[in-house]
Design an enzyme around this catalytic site. Structure first.
Site, PDB file in Angstrom:
ATOM      1  N   ARG A  12      38.704  31.564  44.435  1.00 35.00           N
ATOM      2  CA  ARG A  12      38.456  32.462  43.296  1.00 35.00           C
ATOM      3  C   ARG A  12      39.668  32.474  42.355  1.00 35.00           C
ATOM      4  NH1 ARG A  12      40.778  36.543  40.629  1.00 35.00           N
ATOM      5  NH2 ARG A  12      41.474  37.448  42.597  1.00 35.00           N
ATOM      6  N   ASP A  13      40.757  33.110  42.756  1.00 33.69           N
ATOM      7  CA  ASP A  13      41.923  33.210  41.864  1.00 33.69           C
ATOM      8  C   ASP A  13      42.502  31.817  41.600  1.00 33.69           C
ATOM      9  OD1 ASP A  13      44.040  34.229  40.380  1.00 33.69           O
ATOM     10  OD2 ASP A  13      44.507  35.808  41.798  1.00 33.69           O
ATOM     11  N   HIS A 204      49.552  41.133  46.437  1.00 32.60           N
ATOM     12  CA  HIS A 204      48.903  40.016  45.724  1.00 32.60           C
ATOM     13  C   HIS A 204      49.902  39.549  44.666  1.00 32.60           C
ATOM     14  CE1 HIS A 204      45.165  38.155  43.792  1.00 32.60           C
ATOM     15  NE2 HIS A 204      46.020  38.143  42.786  1.00 32.60           N
ATOM     16  N   HIS A 206      51.624  36.866  42.220  1.00 37.90           N
ATOM     17  CA  HIS A 206      51.682  35.592  41.496  1.00 37.90           C
ATOM     18  C   HIS A 206      53.149  35.167  41.461  1.00 37.90           C
ATOM     19  CE1 HIS A 206      47.464  35.075  40.126  1.00 37.90           C
ATOM     20  NE2 HIS A 206      47.422  36.349  40.479  1.00 37.90           N
ATOM     21  N   CYS A 237      45.158  33.938  35.707  1.00 37.74           N
ATOM     22  CA  CYS A 237      44.067  34.733  35.164  1.00 37.74           C
ATOM     23  C   CYS A 237      43.932  34.419  33.685  1.00 37.74           C
ATOM     24  CB  CYS A 237      44.369  36.216  35.381  1.00 37.74           C
ATOM     25  SG  CYS A 237      43.160  37.298  34.623  1.00 37.74           S
ATOM     26  N   ASN A 246      49.040  32.053  42.379  1.00 39.27           N
ATOM     27  CA  ASN A 246      49.376  32.945  43.491  1.00 39.27           C
ATOM     28  C   ASN A 246      50.446  32.271  44.333  1.00 39.27           C
ATOM     29  OD1 ASN A 246      46.051  33.260  43.283  1.00 39.27           O
ATOM     30  ND2 ASN A 246      47.139  35.162  43.588  1.00 39.27           N
TER      31      ASN A 246
HETATM   32  P1  HMG Z   1      31.264  43.819  28.980  1.00 36.76           P
HETATM   33  O1  HMG Z   1      31.259  42.958  27.758  1.00 36.76           O
HETATM   34  O2  HMG Z   1      31.896  45.158  28.878  1.00 36.76           O
HETATM   35  O3  HMG Z   1      29.814  43.968  29.615  1.00 36.76           O
HETATM   36  O4  HMG Z   1      31.981  42.968  30.112  1.00 36.76           O
HETATM   37  P2  HMG Z   1      28.423  44.282  28.971  1.00 36.76           P
HETATM   38  O5  HMG Z   1      27.690  45.058  30.037  1.00 36.76           O
HETATM   39  O6  HMG Z   1      28.575  44.888  27.605  1.00 36.76           O
HETATM   40  O7  HMG Z   1      27.709  42.849  28.813  1.00 36.76           O
HETATM   41  C1  HMG Z   1      28.107  41.873  27.892  1.00 36.76           C
HETATM   42  C2  HMG Z   1      27.566  40.515  28.328  1.00 36.76           C
HETATM   43  O8  HMG Z   1      28.173  40.170  29.592  1.00 36.76           O
HETATM   44  C3  HMG Z   1      26.060  40.498  28.553  1.00 36.76           C
HETATM   45  O9  HMG Z   1      25.609  39.181  28.279  1.00 36.76           O
HETATM   46  C4  HMG Z   1      25.932  40.707  30.040  1.00 36.76           C
HETATM   47  O10 HMG Z   1      24.747  40.169  30.569  1.00 36.76           O
HETATM   48  C5  HMG Z   1      27.139  39.949  30.558  1.00 36.76           C
HETATM   49  P3  HMG Z   1      24.939  38.814  26.850  1.00 36.76           P
HETATM   50  O11 HMG Z   1      23.804  39.772  26.711  1.00 36.76           O
HETATM   51  O12 HMG Z   1      26.018  39.034  25.824  1.00 36.76           O
HETATM   52  O13 HMG Z   1      24.542  37.377  27.038  1.00 36.76           O
HETATM   53  N1  HMG Z   1      27.603  40.478  31.841  1.00 36.76           N
HETATM   54  C6  HMG Z   1      27.611  39.773  32.983  1.00 36.76           C
HETATM   55  N2  HMG Z   1      27.256  38.508  33.268  1.00 36.76           N
HETATM   56  C7  HMG Z   1      27.368  38.111  34.556  1.00 36.76           C
HETATM   57  N3  HMG Z   1      27.844  38.907  35.546  1.00 36.76           N
HETATM   58  C8  HMG Z   1      28.207  40.183  35.274  1.00 36.76           C
HETATM   59  C9  HMG Z   1      28.107  40.647  33.947  1.00 36.76           C
HETATM   60  N4  HMG Z   1      28.381  41.833  33.375  1.00 36.76           N
HETATM   61  C10 HMG Z   1      28.062  41.723  32.081  1.00 36.76           C
HETATM   62  N5  HMG Z   1      28.683  40.950  36.276  1.00 36.76           N
HETATM   63  C11 HMG Z   1      32.862  42.366  32.252  1.00 36.76           C
HETATM   64  C12 HMG Z   1      32.510  43.502  31.286  1.00 36.76           C
HETATM   65  C13 HMG Z   1      33.768  42.954  33.312  1.00 36.76           C
HETATM   66  C14 HMG Z   1      31.592  41.839  32.877  1.00 36.76           C
HETATM   67  C15 HMG Z   1      33.562  41.228  31.459  1.00 36.76           C
HETATM   68  O14 HMG Z   1      34.647  41.733  30.734  1.00 36.76           O
HETATM   69  C16 HMG Z   1      34.049  40.112  32.374  1.00 36.76           C
HETATM   70  O15 HMG Z   1      33.257  39.394  32.957  1.00 36.76           O
HETATM   71  N6  HMG Z   1      35.382  39.917  32.466  1.00 36.76           N
HETATM   72  C17 HMG Z   1      35.970  38.872  33.295  1.00 36.76           C
HETATM   73  C18 HMG Z   1      36.826  39.520  34.328  1.00 36.76           C
HETATM   74  C19 HMG Z   1      37.453  38.488  35.234  1.00 36.76           C
HETATM   75  O16 HMG Z   1      36.777  37.773  35.949  1.00 36.76           O
HETATM   76  N7  HMG Z   1      38.808  38.429  35.248  1.00 36.76           N
HETATM   77  C20 HMG Z   1      39.520  37.569  36.141  1.00 36.76           C
HETATM   78  C21 HMG Z   1      39.523  38.114  37.531  1.00 36.76           C
HETATM   79  S1  HMG Z   1      40.598  39.527  37.761  1.00 36.76           S
HETATM   80  C22 HMG Z   1      42.106  38.810  38.205  1.00 36.76           C
HETATM   81  O17 HMG Z   1      42.266  37.615  38.165  1.00 36.76           O
HETATM   82  C23 HMG Z   1      43.186  39.713  38.719  1.00 36.76           C
HETATM   83  C24 HMG Z   1      43.313  39.692  40.248  1.00 36.76           C
HETATM   84  O18 HMG Z   1      43.518  38.372  40.734  1.00 36.76           O
HETATM   85  C25 HMG Z   1      44.470  40.585  40.706  1.00 36.76           C
HETATM   86  C26 HMG Z   1      45.787  40.283  39.975  1.00 36.76           C
HETATM   87  O19 HMG Z   1      46.239  39.125  39.988  1.00 36.76           O
HETATM   88  O20 HMG Z   1      46.305  41.228  39.419  1.00 36.76           O
HETATM   89  C27 HMG Z   1      42.023  40.231  40.911  1.00 36.76           C
HETATM   90 MG    MG Z   2      45.417  37.364  40.792  1.00 37.11          MG
END
Ligand code: HMG
Ligand code: MG
Length: 292
Positions: A12-13, A204, A206, A237, A246
């Site tokens: 994933r990450d 966690h 990086h 990210c 990471n």
């Molecule tokens: P939003 O724009 O607020 O959501 O997104 P919405 O409900 O208004 O929907 C907008 C569009 O997104 C719609 O599609 C939805 O269907 C779609 P459209 O009608 O425009 O075609 N949608 C989705 N599609 C698939 N799966 C879903 C989903 N939800 C809405 N679950 C949302 C909010 C959170 C979904 C968006 O901002 C997003 O996907 N962000 C990506 C977040 C992400 O993956 N970030 C990376 C991981 S986190 C990380 O790496 C940190 C971590 O490792 C820890 C660290 O290192 O600190 C964990």
């Molecule tokens: Mg991370």
């Protein structure tokens, strides 16, 4: 003898920020390798907006194709109910919700304020309880945010405590951009641990500034025993510009073994999976990993 656990987040990450599309069959082979290495928990994908994180768009197909082992929990990120429903359909063993200690990253990463993000997480946790699926919680930017700068440890503690009280079984503390130093990471953990028991916390880290192993040592000294890591040191990210991967699992494991901890991971398979992961991402063998 004291033990530790690595929560392997490579699929994933490790892969989410790779711009070249990685074939489904390769992702599946990667996870099968990790299953053979002996991890108890492996984060295999995300159910998020595929236009924002295209590399994770095939997560359902990944879950359908991996060879699952009964003792392993195969995990995925689910930021909202849409993601949770997709995760249930994919027969995910556990899910993670992900909040941020900083408003800037919360907005960029999940398009919500911190408060709004909790409103989205509530139904996910309630539904997960009904399905008997455990929920892990992430707090990003526990020491530094790419948008808001240095973060007050009290703010990280507040978000961690909220996730814990909502029902997350473990809280993973993310140094998302790898700027934390052992001194600042220690202060942050000590503050969080006043509100969430240390045995419910994970690190966690990086490795942008090469401090991740030192940060693990500092965390261990405070009693933390669970660390997220990616084989091959992959990761990053899309919403945290400049952040590196990471901490490399193989480096973290050897670091902890050298410190006198025990692990039942198969080091040979672990190294093979790290080589495989680096090749998948077009990185030379051994490149980002500082083995001791
Ligand atoms: P939003 O724009 O607020 O959501 O997104 P919405 O409900 O208004 O929907 C907008 C569009 O997104 C719609 O599609 C939805 O269907 C779609 P459209 O009608 O425009 O075609 N949608 C989705 N599609 C698939 N799966 C879903 C989903 N939800 C809405 N679950 C949302 C909010 C959170 C979904 C968006 O901002 C997003 O996907 N962000 C990506 C977040 C992400 O993956 N970030 C990376 C991981 S986190 C990380 O790496 C940190 C971590 O490792 C820890 C660290 O290192 O600190 C964990
Ligand atoms: Mg991370």
């Amino acid at each position: 003898m004291d033990t530790f656990e690595i929560f392997e987040v490579g699929p994933r990450d490790g892969l989410q920020n790779e711009t070249t599309s990685i074939a489904l069959a390769d992702k599946v082979r990667f996870i099968d390798y990790l299953s053979a290495a002996g991890f108890r928990r492996i984060e295999c994908g995300s159910f998020v907006n595929p236009t924002l994180v295209p590399q994770m768009a095939d997560s359902a197909a990944v879950f359908a194709a991996i060879s699952r082992r009964p003792a392993i929990s195969y995990a995925a990120l689910t930021p909202n109910m849409q993601g949770f429903k997709a995760a249930v359909a994919a027969r995910v063993d556990e899910v993670a919700i992900f909040a941020s200690a900083s408003e800037g990253f919360s907005q960029k990463n999940i398009n919500a304020t911190i408060e709004e993000s909790f409103e989205r997480f509530k139904p996910v946790i309630e539904a997960a309880k009904r399905y008997g699926i455990v929920v892990r919680g992430y707090v990003s930017c526990v020491t530094d945010c790419p948008y808001d700068g240095c973060i007050d440890p009290e703010q990280a503690a507040k978000v961690a405590a909220r996730l814990y009280s909502m029902g997350c079984y473990e809280i993973s503390l993310g140094d998302t951009i790898g700027k934390g130093t052992p001194e600042r990471i220690s202060r942050m953990i000590a503050t969080v641990a006043k509100q969430v028991p240390i045995e419910k916390l994970a690190g966690h880290y990086h490795d942008t500034d090469g401090q991740a192993l030192a940060n693990i040592s500092a965390s261990v000294a405070l009693g933390m025993r669970v660390f997220d890591a990616s084989v091959g040191g992959l990761g990053g990210c899309p919403f945290a510009p400049g952040a590196k991967g990471n901490v490399a699992t193989e480096a973290a494991v050897r670091h902890l073994l050298a410190a006198g901890f025990e692990s039942d991971l198969d080091l040979e398979v672990l190294d093979q999976s790290a080589d495989f992961a680096r090749k998948l991402c077009g990185k030379p063998n051994g490149s980002p990993v500082s083995l001791e």
